[in-house]
Design a protein around this motif. Structure first.
Motif, PDB file in Angstrom:
ATOM      1  N   GLY A  37       5.431 -13.086   3.119  1.00  0.00           N
ATOM      2  CA  GLY A  37       4.916 -12.360   4.449  1.00  0.00           C
ATOM      3  C   GLY A  37       4.613 -10.725   4.177  1.00  0.00           C
ATOM      4  N   CYS A  38       4.465 -10.046   5.200  1.00  0.00           N
ATOM      5  CA  CYS A  38       4.616  -8.496   5.254  1.00  0.00           C
ATOM      6  C   CYS A  38       4.706  -7.934   6.752  1.00  0.00           C
ATOM      7  N   ASP A  39       5.546  -6.961   6.670  1.00  0.00           N
ATOM      8  CA  ASP A  39       5.986  -6.213   8.052  1.00  0.00           C
ATOM      9  C   ASP A  39       4.984  -5.017   8.341  1.00  0.00           C
ATOM     10  N   LYS A  40       4.345  -4.681   7.374  1.00  0.00           N
ATOM     11  CA  LYS A  40       3.346  -3.358   7.515  1.00  0.00           C
ATOM     12  C   LYS A  40       2.398  -3.849   8.543  1.00  0.00           C
ATOM     13  N   LYS A  41       1.720  -2.816   9.004  1.00  0.00           N
ATOM     14  CA  LYS A  41       0.531  -3.054   9.809  1.00  0.00           C
ATOM     15  C   LYS A  41      -0.641  -2.144   9.468  1.00  0.00           C
ATOM     16  N   CYS A  42      -1.083  -2.348   8.064  1.00  0.00           N
ATOM     17  CA  CYS A  42      -2.382  -1.604   7.750  1.00  0.00           C
ATOM     18  C   CYS A  42      -3.339  -1.962   8.743  1.00  0.00           C
ATOM     19  N   SER A  43      -4.142  -0.926   9.315  1.00  0.00           N
ATOM     20  CA  SER A  43      -5.089  -1.267  10.323  1.00  0.00           C
ATOM     21  C   SER A  43      -6.018  -2.094   9.659  1.00  0.00           C
ATOM     22  N   TYR A  44      -6.447  -2.471   8.435  1.00  0.00           N
ATOM     23  CA  TYR A  44      -7.655  -3.072   8.126  1.00  0.00           C
ATOM     24  C   TYR A  44      -7.248  -4.500   7.629  1.00  0.00           C
ATOM     25  N   CYS A  45      -5.901  -4.854   7.609  1.00  0.00           N
ATOM     26  CA  CYS A  45      -5.454  -5.887   6.809  1.00  0.00           C
ATOM     27  C   CYS A  45      -5.007  -6.955   7.577  1.00  0.00           C
ATOM     28  N   ILE A  46      -5.672  -8.256   7.199  1.00  0.00           N
ATOM     29  CA  ILE A  46      -5.414  -9.467   7.914  1.00  0.00           C
ATOM     30  C   ILE A  46      -4.030 -10.093   7.559  1.00  0.00           C
ATOM     31  N   VAL A  47      -3.688  -9.808   6.190  1.00  0.00           N
ATOM     32  CA  VAL A  47      -2.382 -10.525   5.899  1.00  0.00           C
ATOM     33  C   VAL A  47      -1.314 -10.919   6.658  1.00  0.00           C
ATOM     34  N   PRO A  48      -0.837  -9.634   7.463  1.00  0.00           N
ATOM     35  CA  PRO A  48       0.375  -9.992   8.132  1.00  0.00           C
ATOM     36  C   PRO A  48       0.167 -11.086   9.250  1.00  0.00           C
TER      37      PRO A  48
ATOM     38  N   GLN B 183       4.121  -9.035  -1.096  1.00  0.00           N
ATOM     39  CA  GLN B 183       3.191  -8.197  -0.331  1.00  0.00           C
ATOM     40  C   GLN B 183       3.546  -6.849  -0.748  1.00  0.00           C
ATOM     41  N   ASN B 184       4.919  -6.580  -0.712  1.00  0.00           N
ATOM     42  CA  ASN B 184       5.517  -5.300  -0.912  1.00  0.00           C
ATOM     43  C   ASN B 184       6.723  -5.507  -1.683  1.00  0.00           C
ATOM     44  N   VAL B 185       6.712  -5.745  -3.030  1.00  0.00           N
ATOM     45  CA  VAL B 185       7.831  -6.138  -3.889  1.00  0.00           C
ATOM     46  C   VAL B 185       8.932  -5.292  -3.812  1.00  0.00           C
TER      47      VAL B 185
ATOM     48  N   PRO C 114       3.730  -3.414  -5.647  1.00  0.00           N
ATOM     49  CA  PRO C 114       4.468  -2.522  -4.917  1.00  0.00           C
ATOM     50  C   PRO C 114       3.630  -1.785  -4.017  1.00  0.00           C
ATOM     51  N   HIS C 115       4.460  -1.104  -2.883  1.00  0.00           N
ATOM     52  CA  HIS C 115       3.975  -0.320  -2.143  1.00  0.00           C
ATOM     53  C   HIS C 115       4.239   1.113  -2.285  1.00  0.00           C
ATOM     54  N   PRO C 116       3.448   2.107  -2.284  1.00  0.00           N
ATOM     55  CA  PRO C 116       3.637   3.479  -2.801  1.00  0.00           C
ATOM     56  C   PRO C 116       4.822   4.060  -1.851  1.00  0.00           C
TER      57      PRO C 116
END
Ligand code: SF4
Length: 430
Positions: A149-160, A194-196, A233-235
């Protein structure tokens, strides 16, 4: 009685890992063996991707083509992110589908195959502590999940919305799996999430405090591991401790994937990426200062709805400055349910033009970099051997071909670069 499973995997390494789990679970718990021929399969599984609109649209024609060739009593199951995104809708639109299993519910595969028209897509089903069967075919490379999973909310991304909230997998399970894979022939371990580099932020059970840097140190203590890689990794989470470990740990491949997405601060803000181009550049320069020969890869989205011409030039400027070794570039694809979904899209002719300009620029960069590789020596792990010769990757992720020589898969060789053909590197062992 042994039955036959045909599985087709779309999308990212996480899906490939989930397919490994499905194959192993069904082999162990339901006596299925893998077949590459869908016509003879008793069970056909499509493990789907919905990161962009097109794969989702293609799903129903894929289902149709398998339904047309399958054995009368064979079942069809849909797994992965499109299963999570569409759920019941798949059963309604495609009556030939027998079950739908969401990306976060893989551990239920051996039970759902016995159900009729079942849809199990619980978005926050927690299988982070689930120990998947590991009877996976020997392979020099092992994909190992470290978080889901992923807790980020990148506005274009469906993954969460398809893979749910971010949970780290307990360290003991990761180390146990890595040891088992090494005993099974793996030399290269690829840690997946998603964000190692956000590892350890949250577990669903009591767990000692740990972060990604510490996990890398623990994994590299395992004898038999020659190379450690990780995706993605997430920058935002690239702190100095992580970068210093990346640079100094001999087992960590000196290739890093840094999804930049855009080079414009205005667009990065609208994408809700959480960092600026200055931070991104600062991290790249820090890495390059400690690892001058590092390979850096990236993902870039062009024509994000709010991207103005000057924003696009900011992206080109970053690409020129950083000279990425690998670049996955796409035109923005609206995903239902995401924050950006209702934003007005940029005209497709402009979008296509921008993608072309970006990709042409990158081709020039790759060619220039390939020319500088001549006479350089790299330590290459052989991944494929054919009648033409062998190929493998260097420590910094470059694909190198060794024509006319059949080398041993999984072994390392020192290779001197002798020629570059349109950015492809060729060499000979020394
Ligand atoms: S970090 Fe952003 S782009 Fe990556 S999976 Fe999470 S929401 Fe998507």
């Amino acid at each position: 009685m042994t039955k036959k499973l045909f599985i087709k995997t779309f999308g990212c390494a996480m899906n490939t890992r989930d397919s490994d789990h499905i194959i192993a679970e069904l082999k162990e718990k339901a006596n299925y063996n893998l077949t590459q021929d869908a016509k003879e399969a008793d069970l056909i599984i499509l493990n789907t991707c919905s990161v962009r609109e097109k794969p989702e649209k293609k799903l129903f024609s894929e289902i149709g083509s398998y339904a047309a060739i399958k054995k009368i009593d064979a079942k069809i199951g849909i797994c992965g992110c499109t299963a999570s995104a569409l759920g019941e809708e798949i059963i309604k639109k495609a009556p030939s589908v027998d079950f739908v299993l969401g990306a976060r519910n893989v551990s239920k595969i051996s039970s759902i195959i016995h159900k009729e028209k079942a849809v199990e897509i619980e978005i926050n089903h927690d299988e982070s502590n689930y120990e998947f069967c590991n009877n996976i075919e020997s392979n020099i490379r092992a994909l190992i999940n470290i978080s889901i999973g992923c807790d980020k909310k990148c506005s274009y991304c469906i993954v969460p919305f398809t893979r749910g909230k971010e949970i780290s997998i307990p360290t003991n399970l990761i180390l146990k799996e890595a040891k088992a894979r090494v005993e099974n022939g793996a030399k290269e371990i690829i840690l997946l999430g998603q964000n190692v580099n956000n590892y350890g932020t949250r577990f669903s059970i009591p767990h000692e405090k740990i972060n990604f840097t510490k996990l890398l140190q623990e994994v590299s203590k395992i004898d038999g591991i020659e190379r450690i890689k990780f995706v993605s990794p997430h920058p935002l989470h690239m702190d100095d401790e992580f970068i210093e470990e990346f640079a100094s740990n001999k087992k960590i491949s000196k290739y890093i994937h840094m999804p930049m997405q855009s080079g414009s601060n205005a667009v990065l803000k609208d994408m809700k990426r959480g960092y600026t181009r200055e931070w991104f550049l600062n991290r790249v320069n820090k890495i390059k200062s400690l690892c001058p020969d590092v390979g850096i890869g990236t993902d870039i989205i062009v024509a994000f709805p709010s991207e103005k011409e000057e924003d696009f030039y900011d992206t080109l400027d970053m690409v020129k400055n950083i000279e990425f070794d690998t670049m996955y570039s796409f035109i923005y694809s609206p995903r239902k349910g995401t924050l950006a979904f209702n934003m007005k899209e940029i005209d497709s002719s402009i979008a296509n033009m921008r993608l072309e300009i970006l990709q042409n620029l990158h081709k020039q960069i790759l060619n220039k970099k390939a020319k500088n590789e001549i006479n350089k020596t790299h330590r290459v792990m052989i991944e494929n051997v054919s009648d033409k010769g062998s190929e493998g990757r260097s420590d910094n992720g470059r694909l190198i071909k060794i024509d006319g020589t059949k080398l041993s898969i999984g072994n390392f060789y020192d290779v001197v670069i002798t020629k570059n053909e349109n950015g492809s590197l060729f060499g000979k062992t020394i």
